[in-house]
Design a protein around this motif. Structure first.
Motif, PDB file in Angstrom:
ATOM      1  N   ASN A  52       0.825  -1.209   0.000  1.00  0.00           N
ATOM      2  CA  ASN A  52       0.000   0.000   0.000  1.00  0.00           C
ATOM      3  C   ASN A  52       0.863   1.265   0.000  1.00  0.00           C
ATOM      4  OD1 ASN A  52      -2.434  -1.340  -0.122  1.00  0.00           O
ATOM      5  ND2 ASN A  52      -2.759  -1.306   2.085  1.00  0.00           N
ATOM      6  N   GLU A  53       1.918   1.274   0.797  1.00  0.00           N
ATOM      7  CA  GLU A  53       2.812   2.433   0.842  1.00  0.00           C
ATOM      8  C   GLU A  53       3.508   2.646  -0.495  1.00  0.00           C
ATOM      9  OE1 GLU A  53       5.356   1.735   4.201  1.00  0.00           O
ATOM     10  OE2 GLU A  53       3.726   2.077   5.630  1.00  0.00           O
ATOM     11  N   ARG A  56       0.931   3.984  -3.036  1.00  0.00           N
ATOM     12  CA  ARG A  56       0.618   5.390  -2.741  1.00  0.00           C
ATOM     13  C   ARG A  56       1.747   6.310  -3.206  1.00  0.00           C
ATOM     14  NH1 ARG A  56      -0.648   7.279   2.449  1.00  0.00           N
ATOM     15  NH2 ARG A  56      -2.218   8.622   1.576  1.00  0.00           N
ATOM     16  N   TYR A  60       0.966   9.249  -5.744  1.00  0.00           N
ATOM     17  CA  TYR A  60       0.876  10.598  -5.183  1.00  0.00           C
ATOM     18  C   TYR A  60       2.221  11.235  -4.841  1.00  0.00           C
ATOM     19  CZ  TYR A  60      -3.794   8.677  -4.572  1.00  0.00           C
ATOM     20  OH  TYR A  60      -5.008   8.063  -4.774  1.00  0.00           O
ATOM     21  N   GLU A  72      -8.912   8.868  -2.262  1.00  0.00           N
ATOM     22  CA  GLU A  72      -8.652   7.515  -1.797  1.00  0.00           C
ATOM     23  C   GLU A  72      -9.861   6.998  -1.022  1.00  0.00           C
ATOM     24  OE1 GLU A  72      -4.308   6.359  -0.792  1.00  0.00           O
ATOM     25  OE2 GLU A  72      -4.731   8.227   0.262  1.00  0.00           O
TER      26      GLU A  72
END
Length: 108
Positions: A52-53, A56, A60, A72
């Motif tokens: 997820n990191e 992201r 972004y 999100e």
């Protein structure tokens, strides 16, 4: 009757090929339109957090000052009740429209 696994194969591509595929998939117009259009299965919560990191950052950039950004989706870990009305339920997902600073107070 033949096994349902007959003639099925698994492919394990090199890690760099997986990274390229993931970046292309998770930064595509398809995922922008529907965040559930691509999925990546992970075995542990630590791996999910890492993925997820990474996604992201691809989407972004590195400077993300809040835990989530507008556009999100967020998943609620508890019911959200405002003025005695149920707004969100536990495990409900909702798209974040805006983020503003606030103070949470609880009457005891």
């Amino acid at each position: 009757m033949p096994s349902s696994n007959q003639d099925k194969h698994c492919i394990f591509p090199p890690a760099e090929a997986v990274q390229r595929w993931m970046k292309k998939a998770f930064t595509s117009a398809e995922v922008e339109a529907d965040s559930a259009s691509f999925c990546y299965l992970a075995r542990t919560n630590a791996r999910v957090r890492e993925l997820n990191e990474t996604i992201r950052r691809w989407r972004y950039g590195d400077d993300i000052p809040t835990p989530v950004k507008p556009v999100e989706s967020a998943l609620f870990r508890a019911d959200v009740i405002v003025d005695e009305g149920l707004v969100f339920t536990n495990n409900q997902e909702a798209k974040v429209l805006e983020i503003e600073r606030s103070i949470l107070s609880q009457d005891c």
